[in-house]
Design a protein around this motif. Structure first.
Motif, PDB file in Angstrom:
ATOM      1  N   GLY A  37       7.663  71.603 -27.368  1.00 13.58           N
ATOM      2  CA  GLY A  37       8.143  71.832 -28.725  1.00 13.58           C
ATOM      3  C   GLY A  37       8.044  70.575 -29.558  1.00 13.58           C
ATOM      4  O   GLY A  37       7.223  70.488 -30.459  1.00 13.58           O
ATOM      5  N   PHE A  38       8.827  69.556 -29.240  1.00 11.08           N
ATOM      6  CA  PHE A  38       8.817  68.307 -30.001  1.00 11.08           C
ATOM      7  C   PHE A  38       7.729  67.352 -29.522  1.00 11.08           C
ATOM      8  O   PHE A  38       7.429  66.366 -30.177  1.00 11.08           O
ATOM      9  CB  PHE A  38      10.185  67.613 -29.943  1.00 11.08           C
ATOM     10  CG  PHE A  38      10.596  67.199 -28.552  1.00 11.08           C
ATOM     11  CD1 PHE A  38      10.284  65.946 -28.074  1.00 11.08           C
ATOM     12  CD2 PHE A  38      11.302  68.079 -27.732  1.00 11.08           C
ATOM     13  CE1 PHE A  38      10.667  65.555 -26.803  1.00 11.08           C
ATOM     14  CE2 PHE A  38      11.690  67.697 -26.461  1.00 11.08           C
ATOM     15  CZ  PHE A  38      11.367  66.431 -25.994  1.00 11.08           C
ATOM     16  N   MET A  39       7.126  67.631 -28.363  1.00 10.19           N
ATOM     17  CA  MET A  39       6.045  66.796 -27.836  1.00 10.19           C
ATOM     18  C   MET A  39       5.274  67.555 -26.765  1.00 10.19           C
ATOM     19  O   MET A  39       5.758  68.550 -26.224  1.00 10.19           O
ATOM     20  CB  MET A  39       6.568  65.480 -27.257  1.00 10.19           C
ATOM     21  CG  MET A  39       7.324  65.633 -25.928  1.00 10.19           C
ATOM     22  SD  MET A  39       7.817  64.074 -25.167  1.00 10.19           S
ATOM     23  CE  MET A  39       6.287  63.519 -24.451  1.00 10.19           C
ATOM     24  N   ARG A  40       4.098  67.070 -26.473  1.00  4.10           N
ATOM     25  CA  ARG A  40       3.266  67.590 -25.384  1.00  4.10           C
ATOM     26  C   ARG A  40       3.394  66.627 -24.211  1.00  4.10           C
ATOM     27  O   ARG A  40       3.083  65.446 -24.326  1.00  4.10           O
ATOM     28  CB  ARG A  40       1.820  67.679 -25.852  1.00  4.10           C
ATOM     29  CG  ARG A  40       0.840  68.190 -24.810  1.00  4.10           C
ATOM     30  CD  ARG A  40      -0.569  68.236 -25.411  1.00  4.10           C
ATOM     31  NE  ARG A  40      -1.566  68.666 -24.476  1.00  4.10           N
ATOM     32  CZ  ARG A  40      -2.875  68.585 -24.704  1.00  4.10           C
ATOM     33  NH1 ARG A  40      -3.319  68.096 -25.866  1.00  4.10           N
ATOM     34  NH2 ARG A  40      -3.742  68.995 -23.802  1.00  4.10           N
ATOM     35  N   PRO A  59       2.461  58.018 -29.700  1.00  4.85           N
ATOM     36  CA  PRO A  59       3.607  57.388 -30.347  1.00  4.85           C
ATOM     37  C   PRO A  59       4.141  58.288 -31.466  1.00  4.85           C
ATOM     38  O   PRO A  59       3.381  58.797 -32.279  1.00  4.85           O
ATOM     39  CB  PRO A  59       3.027  56.093 -30.935  1.00  4.85           C
ATOM     40  CG  PRO A  59       1.799  55.823 -30.141  1.00  4.85           C
ATOM     41  CD  PRO A  59       1.268  57.174 -29.754  1.00  4.85           C
ATOM     42  N   GLY A  60       5.438  58.478 -31.472  1.00  5.83           N
ATOM     43  CA  GLY A  60       6.064  59.327 -32.480  1.00  5.83           C
ATOM     44  C   GLY A  60       6.145  60.781 -32.067  1.00  5.83           C
ATOM     45  O   GLY A  60       6.691  61.601 -32.788  1.00  5.83           O
ATOM     46  N   GLY A  61       5.605  61.094 -30.906  1.00  6.50           N
ATOM     47  CA  GLY A  61       5.635  62.474 -30.435  1.00  6.50           C
ATOM     48  C   GLY A  61       6.943  62.867 -29.787  1.00  6.50           C
ATOM     49  O   GLY A  61       7.108  64.004 -29.356  1.00  6.50           O
ATOM     50  N   SER A  62       7.871  61.931 -29.700  1.00 11.39           N
ATOM     51  CA  SER A  62       9.175  62.231 -29.108  1.00 11.39           C
ATOM     52  C   SER A  62      10.268  61.652 -29.996  1.00 11.39           C
ATOM     53  O   SER A  62       9.989  60.829 -30.865  1.00 11.39           O
ATOM     54  CB  SER A  62       9.265  61.625 -27.701  1.00 11.39           C
ATOM     55  OG  SER A  62       9.413  60.217 -27.783  1.00 11.39           O
ATOM     56  N   PRO A  63      11.494  62.054 -29.764  1.00 15.38           N
ATOM     57  CA  PRO A  63      12.599  61.526 -30.582  1.00 15.38           C
ATOM     58  C   PRO A  63      12.871  60.032 -30.367  1.00 15.38           C
ATOM     59  O   PRO A  63      13.675  59.449 -31.076  1.00 15.38           O
ATOM     60  CB  PRO A  63      13.808  62.351 -30.124  1.00 15.38           C
ATOM     61  CG  PRO A  63      13.275  63.496 -29.358  1.00 15.38           C
ATOM     62  CD  PRO A  63      11.929  63.101 -28.861  1.00 15.38           C
ATOM     63  N   ALA A  64      12.191  59.404 -29.416  1.00 17.81           N
ATOM     64  CA  ALA A  64      12.447  57.998 -29.098  1.00 17.81           C
ATOM     65  C   ALA A  64      11.981  57.036 -30.185  1.00 17.81           C
ATOM     66  O   ALA A  64      12.442  55.901 -30.232  1.00 17.81           O
ATOM     67  CB  ALA A  64      11.777  57.633 -27.777  1.00 17.81           C
ATOM     68  N   ALA A  68       8.364  54.676 -38.539  1.00 15.84           N
ATOM     69  CA  ALA A  68       7.919  53.291 -38.700  1.00 15.84           C
ATOM     70  C   ALA A  68       7.541  52.672 -37.355  1.00 15.84           C
ATOM     71  O   ALA A  68       6.518  51.996 -37.228  1.00 15.84           O
ATOM     72  CB  ALA A  68       9.007  52.462 -39.380  1.00 15.84           C
ATOM     73  N   THR A  69       8.355  52.913 -36.339  1.00 15.17           N
ATOM     74  CA  THR A  69       8.060  52.392 -35.011  1.00 15.17           C
ATOM     75  C   THR A  69       6.794  53.026 -34.445  1.00 15.17           C
ATOM     76  O   THR A  69       5.953  52.341 -33.858  1.00 15.17           O
ATOM     77  CB  THR A  69       9.247  52.636 -34.054  1.00 15.17           C
ATOM     78  OG1 THR A  69      10.388  51.955 -34.575  1.00 15.17           O
ATOM     79  CG2 THR A  69       8.948  52.143 -32.648  1.00 15.17           C
ATOM     80  N   ALA A  70       6.631  54.319 -34.635  1.00 18.26           N
ATOM     81  CA  ALA A  70       5.423  55.008 -34.166  1.00 18.26           C
ATOM     82  C   ALA A  70       4.184  54.413 -34.835  1.00 18.26           C
ATOM     83  O   ALA A  70       3.159  54.199 -34.169  1.00 18.26           O
ATOM     84  CB  ALA A  70       5.520  56.499 -34.446  1.00 18.26           C
ATOM     85  N   ALA A  71       4.260  54.115 -36.111  1.00 14.31           N
ATOM     86  CA  ALA A  71       3.127  53.514 -36.816  1.00 14.31           C
ATOM     87  C   ALA A  71       2.811  52.130 -36.250  1.00 14.31           C
ATOM     88  O   ALA A  71       1.634  51.772 -36.082  1.00 14.31           O
ATOM     89  CB  ALA A  71       3.413  53.431 -38.311  1.00 14.31           C
ATOM     90  N   GLN A  72       3.842  51.360 -35.958  1.00 14.75           N
ATOM     91  CA  GLN A  72       3.631  50.039 -35.367  1.00 14.75           C
ATOM     92  C   GLN A  72       2.980  50.155 -33.990  1.00 14.75           C
ATOM     93  O   GLN A  72       2.075  49.391 -33.654  1.00 14.75           O
ATOM     94  CB  GLN A  72       4.958  49.285 -35.259  1.00 14.75           C
ATOM     95  CG  GLN A  72       5.528  48.859 -36.590  1.00 14.75           C
ATOM     96  CD  GLN A  72       6.925  48.280 -36.447  1.00 14.75           C
ATOM     97  OE1 GLN A  72       7.692  48.662 -35.561  1.00 14.75           O
ATOM     98  NE2 GLN A  72       7.264  47.360 -37.339  1.00 14.75           N
TER      99      GLN A  72
END
Length: 153
Positions: A37-40, A59-64, A68-72
């Motif tokens: 659902g929120f990630m594969r 990166p960014g595929g989970s609530p972690a 901004a962090t996913a982009a980094q």
């Protein structure tokens, strides 16, 4: 008490492209491919070794991660700045180099004698740094040229 490492994560930018590389070119096998659902949740492993898996994580595929962090993280992956994400063993480093080069894999180091054996380095399509090592039994003979090469002189 911890007994072994089961899953190690690798950040990739596209999981389907990662499958093409890791399964199609390197010969690994899919362990799990689950839509959460929120990630594969997508894992791969060496044939015959399902106890040691690599998680191909976007990166960014989970609530972690925040956006901004996913982009980094995506930027660091693309730059190859994540360090060696995995080091595989191989029985024949030169053959691996020849076979993968013929498939268009980008190598950053050709097979080279090291103190621990012979190894080479290549990148996945996203910039991740991967090494492959052919272990050599017994002590490695180190020459003055080897020392000069390792020290950058």
């Amino acid at each position: 008490m911890l007994t072994n490492i089961n899953i190690t994560g690798i950040y990739v930018l596209d999981q389907d492209e990662a499958l093409d590389f890791y399964v199609g070119k390197l010969g690994l096998e899919v362990g799990s491919d689950v839509d959460m659902g929120f990630m594969r949740w997508l894992t791969i492993h060496l044939p015959g070794d399902p106890d040691h898996q690599l998680l191909l994580e976007v990166p960014g595929g989970s609530p972690a991660h925040s956006d901004a962090t996913a982009a980094q993280l995506r930027d660091l992956v693309t730059k190859g700045a994540m360090g060696a994400v995995v080091i595989f063993n191989t029985d024949d480093c030169q053959k691996l180099y020849d076979d993968l080069s013929a498939q268009g894999v980008e190598f950053t180091d050709k097979p080279t004698k090291q103190p621990y054996g012979i190894d080479c380095a290549f990148r996945d399509p996203f910039g991740n740094h991967i090494r492959a090592t052919q272990r050599v039994p017994g002590p490695i003979e180190v020459t003055d040229e080897d020392i000069a090469r390792w020290s950058g002189k």
